[in-house]
Design a protein around this motif. Structure first.
Motif, PDB file in Angstrom:
ATOM      1  N   TYR A 142       0.832  -1.210   0.000  1.00  0.00           N
ATOM      2  CA  TYR A 142       0.000   0.000   0.000  1.00  0.00           C
ATOM      3  C   TYR A 142       0.866   1.259   0.000  1.00  0.00           C
ATOM      4  O   TYR A 142       0.564   2.233  -0.703  1.00  0.00           O
ATOM      5  CB  TYR A 142      -0.960   0.005   1.190  1.00  0.00           C
ATOM      6  N   ASP A 143       1.957   1.257   0.763  1.00  0.00           N
ATOM      7  CA  ASP A 143       2.852   2.415   0.774  1.00  0.00           C
ATOM      8  C   ASP A 143       3.472   2.641  -0.604  1.00  0.00           C
ATOM      9  O   ASP A 143       3.597   3.773  -1.062  1.00  0.00           O
ATOM     10  CB  ASP A 143       3.959   2.235   1.819  1.00  0.00           C
ATOM     11  N   GLU A 144       3.870   1.557  -1.259  1.00  0.00           N
ATOM     12  CA  GLU A 144       4.440   1.676  -2.598  1.00  0.00           C
ATOM     13  C   GLU A 144       3.383   2.197  -3.581  1.00  0.00           C
ATOM     14  O   GLU A 144       3.666   3.055  -4.422  1.00  0.00           O
ATOM     15  CB  GLU A 144       4.981   0.325  -3.078  1.00  0.00           C
ATOM     16  N   TYR A 145       2.164   1.692  -3.464  1.00  0.00           N
ATOM     17  CA  TYR A 145       1.071   2.159  -4.318  1.00  0.00           C
ATOM     18  C   TYR A 145       0.829   3.661  -4.097  1.00  0.00           C
ATOM     19  O   TYR A 145       0.682   4.423  -5.058  1.00  0.00           O
ATOM     20  CB  TYR A 145      -0.205   1.373  -4.025  1.00  0.00           C
ATOM     21  N   ALA A 146       0.809   4.078  -2.838  1.00  0.00           N
ATOM     22  CA  ALA A 146       0.570   5.483  -2.524  1.00  0.00           C
ATOM     23  C   ALA A 146       1.664   6.361  -3.124  1.00  0.00           C
ATOM     24  O   ALA A 146       1.378   7.395  -3.736  1.00  0.00           O
ATOM     25  CB  ALA A 146       0.490   5.673  -1.011  1.00  0.00           C
ATOM     26  N   LEU A 147       2.897   5.932  -2.976  1.00  0.00           N
ATOM     27  CA  LEU A 147       4.023   6.689  -3.519  1.00  0.00           C
ATOM     28  C   LEU A 147       3.952   6.772  -5.041  1.00  0.00           C
ATOM     29  O   LEU A 147       4.100   7.845  -5.632  1.00  0.00           O
ATOM     30  CB  LEU A 147       5.337   6.040  -3.084  1.00  0.00           C
ATOM     31  N   MET A 148       3.709   5.641  -5.685  1.00  0.00           N
ATOM     32  CA  MET A 148       3.668   5.618  -7.147  1.00  0.00           C
ATOM     33  C   MET A 148       2.460   6.384  -7.696  1.00  0.00           C
ATOM     34  O   MET A 148       2.564   7.053  -8.725  1.00  0.00           O
ATOM     35  CB  MET A 148       3.681   4.184  -7.655  1.00  0.00           C
ATOM     36  N   SER A 149       1.330   6.295  -7.021  1.00  0.00           N
ATOM     37  CA  SER A 149       0.141   7.038  -7.462  1.00  0.00           C
ATOM     38  C   SER A 149       0.378   8.537  -7.394  1.00  0.00           C
ATOM     39  O   SER A 149       0.022   9.285  -8.306  1.00  0.00           O
ATOM     40  CB  SER A 149      -1.067   6.675  -6.601  1.00  0.00           C
ATOM     41  N   GLU A 150       0.997   8.965  -6.304  1.00  0.00           N
ATOM     42  CA  GLU A 150       1.288  10.388  -6.152  1.00  0.00           C
ATOM     43  C   GLU A 150       2.294  10.847  -7.198  1.00  0.00           C
ATOM     44  O   GLU A 150       2.142  11.904  -7.815  1.00  0.00           O
ATOM     45  CB  GLU A 150       1.829  10.648  -4.749  1.00  0.00           C
ATOM     46  N   GLU A 151       3.325  10.045  -7.420  1.00  0.00           N
ATOM     47  CA  GLU A 151       4.336  10.388  -8.414  1.00  0.00           C
ATOM     48  C   GLU A 151       3.737  10.420  -9.819  1.00  0.00           C
ATOM     49  O   GLU A 151       4.042  11.317 -10.610  1.00  0.00           O
ATOM     50  CB  GLU A 151       5.495   9.394  -8.353  1.00  0.00           C
ATOM     51  N   ASP A 203       7.003   5.583 -22.766  1.00  0.00           N
ATOM     52  CA  ASP A 203       7.329   4.269 -22.201  1.00  0.00           C
ATOM     53  C   ASP A 203       7.537   4.344 -20.692  1.00  0.00           C
ATOM     54  O   ASP A 203       7.135   3.443 -19.952  1.00  0.00           O
ATOM     55  CB  ASP A 203       8.583   3.678 -22.844  1.00  0.00           C
ATOM     56  N   PHE A 204       8.176   5.407 -20.230  1.00  0.00           N
ATOM     57  CA  PHE A 204       8.423   5.582 -18.806  1.00  0.00           C
ATOM     58  C   PHE A 204       7.110   5.753 -18.046  1.00  0.00           C
ATOM     59  O   PHE A 204       6.862   5.075 -17.047  1.00  0.00           O
ATOM     60  CB  PHE A 204       9.350   6.782 -18.572  1.00  0.00           C
ATOM     61  N   ILE A 205       6.265   6.651 -18.536  1.00  0.00           N
ATOM     62  CA  ILE A 205       4.969   6.880 -17.876  1.00  0.00           C
ATOM     63  C   ILE A 205       4.104   5.629 -17.944  1.00  0.00           C
ATOM     64  O   ILE A 205       3.460   5.256 -16.963  1.00  0.00           O
ATOM     65  CB  ILE A 205       4.265   8.106 -18.489  1.00  0.00           C
ATOM     66  N   ASN A 206       4.107   4.955 -19.087  1.00  0.00           N
ATOM     67  CA  ASN A 206       3.321   3.718 -19.209  1.00  0.00           C
ATOM     68  C   ASN A 206       3.797   2.644 -18.242  1.00  0.00           C
ATOM     69  O   ASN A 206       2.991   1.882 -17.716  1.00  0.00           O
ATOM     70  CB  ASN A 206       3.349   3.198 -20.644  1.00  0.00           C
ATOM     71  N   SER A 207       5.096   2.578 -17.989  1.00  0.00           N
ATOM     72  CA  SER A 207       5.600   1.575 -17.043  1.00  0.00           C
ATOM     73  C   SER A 207       5.145   1.897 -15.616  1.00  0.00           C
ATOM     74  O   SER A 207       4.834   0.989 -14.845  1.00  0.00           O
ATOM     75  CB  SER A 207       7.121   1.453 -17.117  1.00  0.00           C
ATOM     76  N   ILE A 208       5.087   3.173 -15.270  1.00  0.00           N
ATOM     77  CA  ILE A 208       4.587   3.558 -13.943  1.00  0.00           C
ATOM     78  C   ILE A 208       3.100   3.253 -13.833  1.00  0.00           C
ATOM     79  O   ILE A 208       2.631   2.750 -12.816  1.00  0.00           O
ATOM     80  CB  ILE A 208       4.876   5.042 -13.651  1.00  0.00           C
ATOM     81  N   ILE A 209       2.345   3.529 -14.893  1.00  0.00           N
ATOM     82  CA  ILE A 209       0.911   3.208 -14.909  1.00  0.00           C
ATOM     83  C   ILE A 209       0.707   1.707 -14.737  1.00  0.00           C
ATOM     84  O   ILE A 209      -0.137   1.271 -13.947  1.00  0.00           O
ATOM     85  CB  ILE A 209       0.252   3.709 -16.217  1.00  0.00           C
ATOM     86  N   LEU A 210       1.490   0.909 -15.430  1.00  0.00           N
ATOM     87  CA  LEU A 210       1.370  -0.545 -15.345  1.00  0.00           C
ATOM     88  C   LEU A 210       1.701  -1.044 -13.930  1.00  0.00           C
ATOM     89  O   LEU A 210       0.951  -1.839 -13.360  1.00  0.00           O
ATOM     90  CB  LEU A 210       2.286  -1.208 -16.376  1.00  0.00           C
ATOM     91  N   GLN A 211       2.795  -0.582 -13.366  1.00  0.00           N
ATOM     92  CA  GLN A 211       3.173  -1.007 -12.020  1.00  0.00           C
ATOM     93  C   GLN A 211       2.126  -0.578 -10.995  1.00  0.00           C
ATOM     94  O   GLN A 211       1.765  -1.347 -10.097  1.00  0.00           O
ATOM     95  CB  GLN A 211       4.547  -0.437 -11.636  1.00  0.00           C
ATOM     96  N   THR A 212       1.612   0.634 -11.131  1.00  0.00           N
ATOM     97  CA  THR A 212       0.585   1.117 -10.219  1.00  0.00           C
ATOM     98  C   THR A 212      -0.672   0.262 -10.321  1.00  0.00           C
ATOM     99  O   THR A 212      -1.291  -0.070  -9.308  1.00  0.00           O
ATOM    100  CB  THR A 212       0.258   2.597 -10.514  1.00  0.00           C
ATOM    101  N   SER A 213      -1.030  -0.146 -11.532  1.00  0.00           N
ATOM    102  CA  SER A 213      -2.229  -0.979 -11.695  1.00  0.00           C
ATOM    103  C   SER A 213      -2.029  -2.364 -11.085  1.00  0.00           C
ATOM    104  O   SER A 213      -2.953  -2.937 -10.516  1.00  0.00           O
ATOM    105  CB  SER A 213      -2.655  -1.071 -13.158  1.00  0.00           C
TER     106      SER A 213
END
Length: 84
Positions: free
Chosen positions: A31-40, A55-65
């Motif tokens: 949950y902490d990682e999700y919160a950090l990545m969502s905010e970023e 590609d960078f933004i898409n990778s963050i979107i994928l990891q967050t999902s």
């Protein structure tokens, strides 16, 4: 103490989230990682400045999902399974 803002996706489940954070170090880490990545991700998408590669933004979107799906699995699990 810095109070963390609850993320809109899980707004109605904050009591369960707080309980899971107390009882499961794995859930707390996810949950902490999700919160950090969502905010970023929000910051990257709403801040003007240098463009980042899609590609960078898409990778963050994928990891967050992926993290979001794992959190949803925890939140929908029966109470007896949540302490694992």
């Amino acid at each position: 103490m810095n109070k963390r803002n609850p993320y809109r996706k899980f707004q109605g489940q904050q009591d369960l989230i707080r309980n899971l954070e107390k009882t499961s170090s794995r859930f707390k880490r996810v949950y902490d990682e999700y919160a950090l990545m969502s905010e970023e991700l929000w910051n990257l998408e709403t801040t003007e400045g240098e463009g980042l590669p899609d590609d960078f933004i898409n990778s963050i979107i994928l990891q967050t999902s992926y993290l979001e799906e794992e959190i949803e699995d925890w939140l929908s699990a029966p109470v007896s399974d949540q302490e694992k």
